[in-house]
Design an enzyme around this catalytic site. Structure first.
Site, PDB file in Angstrom:
ATOM      1  N   ASP A  94       0.842  -1.198   0.000  1.00 57.05           N
ATOM      2  CA  ASP A  94       0.000   0.000   0.000  1.00 57.05           C
ATOM      3  C   ASP A  94       0.877   1.249   0.000  1.00 57.05           C
ATOM      4  OD1 ASP A  94      -2.296  -1.445  -0.181  1.00 57.05           O
ATOM      5  OD2 ASP A  94      -3.067  -0.948   1.821  1.00 57.05           O
TER       6      ASP A  94
ATOM      7  N   HIS B  22     -10.585  -5.478   8.248  1.00 64.58           N
ATOM      8  CA  HIS B  22      -9.889  -6.512   7.463  1.00 64.58           C
ATOM      9  C   HIS B  22      -9.809  -7.857   8.199  1.00 64.58           C
ATOM     10  CE1 HIS B  22      -8.943  -3.369   4.706  1.00 64.58           C
ATOM     11  NE2 HIS B  22      -8.061  -2.787   5.472  1.00 64.58           N
TER      12      HIS B  22
ATOM     13  N   HIS C 107      -1.539  -3.510   6.018  1.00 61.03           N
ATOM     14  CA  HIS C 107      -2.962  -3.605   5.730  1.00 61.03           C
ATOM     15  C   HIS C 107      -3.857  -3.173   6.889  1.00 61.03           C
ATOM     16  CE1 HIS C 107      -6.186  -4.600   3.122  1.00 61.03           C
ATOM     17  NE2 HIS C 107      -6.554  -5.717   3.702  1.00 61.03           N
ATOM     18  N   VAL C 108      -3.728  -3.829   8.031  1.00 60.26           N
ATOM     19  CA  VAL C 108      -4.570  -3.480   9.178  1.00 60.26           C
ATOM     20  C   VAL C 108      -3.876  -2.347   9.937  1.00 60.26           C
ATOM     21  CG1 VAL C 108      -5.631  -4.335  11.286  1.00 60.26           C
ATOM     22  CG2 VAL C 108      -5.329  -5.865   9.334  1.00 60.26           C
ATOM     23  N   HIS C 109      -4.540  -1.203  10.015  1.00 62.28           N
ATOM     24  CA  HIS C 109      -3.871  -0.043  10.612  1.00 62.28           C
ATOM     25  C   HIS C 109      -3.986  -0.065  12.136  1.00 62.28           C
ATOM     26  CE1 HIS C 109      -4.265   2.299   6.536  1.00 62.28           C
ATOM     27  NE2 HIS C 109      -3.837   1.058   6.385  1.00 62.28           N
TER      28      HIS C 109
HETATM   29 FE   LIG Z   1      -4.131  -2.619   2.511  1.00 66.28          FE
END
Ligand SMILES: [Fe+2]
Ligand SMILES: *[C@@H]1O[C@H](CO)[C@@H](O)[C@H](O)[C@H]1NC(C)=O
Ligand SMILES: *[C@@H]1O[C@H](CO)[C@@H](O)[C@H](O)[C@H]1NC(C)=O
Ligand SMILES: *[C@@H]1O[C@H](CO)[C@@H](O)[C@H](O)[C@H]1NC(C)=O
Ligand SMILES: *[C@@H]1O[C@H](CO)[C@@H](O)[C@H](O)[C@H]1NC(C)=O
Length: 419
Positions: A201, A333, A360-362
Site C-alpha cells: 500500500d 480486514h 494492511h490493518v492499521h
Molecule cells: Fe491494505
C-alpha cells in the site's frame, strides 16, 4: 481429523492461561519489549494538499524526480535506480562512483511510459547497476544531459550469518500528514535503518476519483528523500491493484509494476509480485496477497521451490513480507489473510520462518507461536517491576504454560495463539 479431542484439551488450558493473565489486569501477551516512545496521533489524518512542500518538483529543465532505489540482484551487489523525467525522455544513463575512487562508471537503463484512463505518465527510467563492492558508499547521478541530480547509497556487507544489519519497516504509508510524520520519525530514529522493508500500500492514488495517477507522482516525490538513498524492498498491497473495469483499466498492478521494479528474475520468479533477496544475515521472501496463491499456481510453485533453497547457516534470519496479515484480531480486514494462512502457515512453521511482517490493518498487533508461551512467561518474571503481578498468579501461569508446552511438544502441535 481423528485427534480432535486434543484441541479441546489445549483450548481449555489456553482459556485458563488467558483467564489468569486477564485477572492480573495489566499483563498482555505482547511482551516483546518496548520498541519506541513514538505514539502516532489517534485521529485520522488528511492527505497533504497537492501544493505541499513534500511534493515539490525539483527545479530545472526535465529534472529527474521521484528517484528511488531497491536491491538489484539476489545478494546485494546490484541496485535498481529508478526516476521519472517529466518533459522528454532524456537519458537513461546513471553515472556512479565509489566514495574513495576517482573512476566514474556508467550504466545504461531504459524508460517506459504508461497510460491509465486519461492519465499519461512521465518517462519512467529504470537502470540496474551491477557488480558493486559490498559495504561501500557510492554516489550516483541521473538526468545526464539536462538537469543532473546527485544522490548516494551504501551497499550492504556480504551475505553471512554474523552480519548485523538494521531494517526499517513501513507499510500503508499513503500521503497524509501522518505519512510525513512517519518518514520524519524514521529519519530521526537513533536506530538508523539501512534498508526499508515495505509491506505494501504505497500511494493510495486509487482512493482518488479516476484513480488519479498524479497521486502516484506526488507519492514518488514525497518518498524520494529516503528512497533515493536507501533501498525499499517492495511488496504489493491492495492499493496497488488498480483494477478498474469502469475506467477500461483491467490489467491489475499496472501503475505499480511500471514504477517500481524489483529483481524478481534473480530468484527465478516469473512475476515482480513475488520474489526473494538475501541481504546481510537475512533471507527475505516477498509474497503477493492479491495474486493467485492456491495449489499449482505460479506463486505456489515458486514458493514451494524457494523455501528449501534457504540456507540457514548462511542467512539465519528468514523473513517473509506480505500485505495482509495471517493473524488479525482487529475488526477492520478481519480474516482477510485467511486464504494465505490456510495455504502457507504450514510451510512457514515447517521451514521455521522467523518473522512474517504484514501491513494492511492499521492497528499494531503481533503474535507469537504458543510454543514460546513459556519464554514469554519467563520474560514476565523479569519485568515484574513494571507490571503489578501477584506471585500466585505468576506461579499458576508458569505451571499452566509448562503443561501447555509439554502438551504442544507431545502432539507436536504448531498452533498459533488463535487457531
Ligand atoms: Fe491494505
Ligand atoms: C481526465 O478526466 C477528468 C474527468 O473527465 C478531468 O477532470 C481531468 O482533467 C482529465 N485529465 C486529463 C489529464 O485529461
Ligand atoms: C536533454 O537531454 C537530451 C538527452 O541527453 C538531449 O538530447 C537534449 O538536447 C537535452 N535538452 C536540453 C534542453 O538540454
Ligand atoms: C513534512 O515534514 C518535514 C520535516 O521532516 C517538514 O519540513 C515539512 O514541512 C512537512 N510537510 C508537511 C506538508 O507536513
Ligand atoms: C550453507 O552455507 C554455508 C555458509 O555459507 C556453507 O558453508 C554451506 O556449504 C551451505 N550449504 C549448502 C547446502 O549450500
Amino acid at each position: 481429523m481423528g485427534l480432535n479431542w486434543h484441541r479441546w484439551v489445549v483450548s481449555a488450558f489456553l482459556l485458563v492461561a488467558w483467564a489468569l493473565i486477564l485477572d492480573t489486569g495489566e499483563i498482555c501477551f505482547c511482551m516483546g519489549g518496548k520498541t519506541s516512545d513514538f505514539l502516532r496521533n489517534d485521529y485520522l489524518s488528511l492527505d497533504m494538499p497537492i501544493d505541499s512542500d513534500t511534493f515539490r518538483v525539483p527545479p530545472g529543465y526535465n529534472a529527474p524526480q521521484q528517484v528511488h532505489i531497491t536491491q538489484g540482484d539476489h545478494v546485494g551487489k546490484g541496485v535498481i535506480i529508478s526516476w521519472i523525467s517529466p518533459h522528454e525522455p532524456g537519458s537513461s544513463t546513471v553515472i556512479y562512483w565509489a566514495e574513495n575512487s576517482e573512476f566514474k562508471w556508467q550504466a545504461h537503463g531504459f524508460f517506459l511510459t504508461y497510460k491509465y484512463f486519461n492519465y499519461t505518465s512521465g518517462y519512467i527510467h529504470h537502470c540496474t547497476v551491477h557488480n558493486l563492492e559490498f559495504d561501500t558508499k557510492y554516489y550516483y547521478e541521473v538526468g545526464i544531459g539536462n538537469t543532473t541530480r546527485q544522490f548516494w547509497f551504501k551497499t550492504p556487507p556480504p551475505v553471512g550469518p554474523d552480519v548485523p544489519y538494521t531494517f526499517g519497516l513501513i507499510g500503508d504509508l499513503g500521503q497524509t500528514y501522518n505519512s510525513n510524520r512517519t518518514l520524519t520519525h524514521y529519519e530521526q530514529s537513533p536506530a538508523k535503518g539501512q534498508t526499508i522493508l515495505y509491506v505494501g500500500d504505497l500511494s493510495y492514488a486509487d482512493d482518488y476519483p479516476l484513480h488519479d495517477n498524479i497521486r502516484w507522482d506526488t507519492w514518488g516525490r514525497f518518498t524520494e528523500r529516503i528512497a533515493a538513498y536507501q533501498p525499499w524492498i517492495w511488496t504489493a498491497g491492495n492499493h496497488e491493484i488498480d483494477f478498474a473495469p469502469q475506467l477500461g483499466e483491467t490489467r491489475p498492478f499496472k501503475p505499480y509494476t511500471a514504477r517500481y521494479h524489483v529483481p524478481y528474475k534473480a530468484s527465478d520468479s516469473t512475476s515482480p509480485l513475488w520474489y526473494s533477496i538475501k541481504r546481510a544475515s537475512a533471507y527475505i521472501i516477498v509474497m503477493s496477497s492479491y495474486s493467485a496463491l492456491g495449489k499449482y499456481t505460479p506463486q505456489y510453485k515458486w514458493l514451494e521451490k524457494e523455501l528449501p533453497k534457504v540456507n540457514r547457516t548462511e542467512t539465519p534470519w528468514l523473513i517473509v513480507l506480505m500485505h495482509s496479515p495471517i493473524y488479525n484480531s482487529y475488526v477492520t480486514h478481519y480474516m482477510e489473510g485467511e486464504t494465505v494462512r490456510v495455504m502457507y502457515e504450514k510451510w512457514f512453521v515447517e521451514y521455521k520462518v522467523d518473522v512474517v511482517f504484514a501491513g494492511h490493518v492499521h492497528a499494531y498487533e503481533r503474535s507469537v507461536s504458543s510454543k514460546f508461551l513459556i519464554i514469554l512467561t519467563l520474560q514476565l518474571l523479569y519485568t515484574k517491576d513494571e507490571y503489578s503481578l501477584h506471585l500466585q498468579d505468576l506461579c499458576a501461569l508458569i505451571v499452566v504454560s509448562f503443561i501447555l508446552y509439554i502438551v504442544s511438544m507431545i502432539f507436536t502441535l504448531n498452533f498459533g495463539l488463535r487457531y
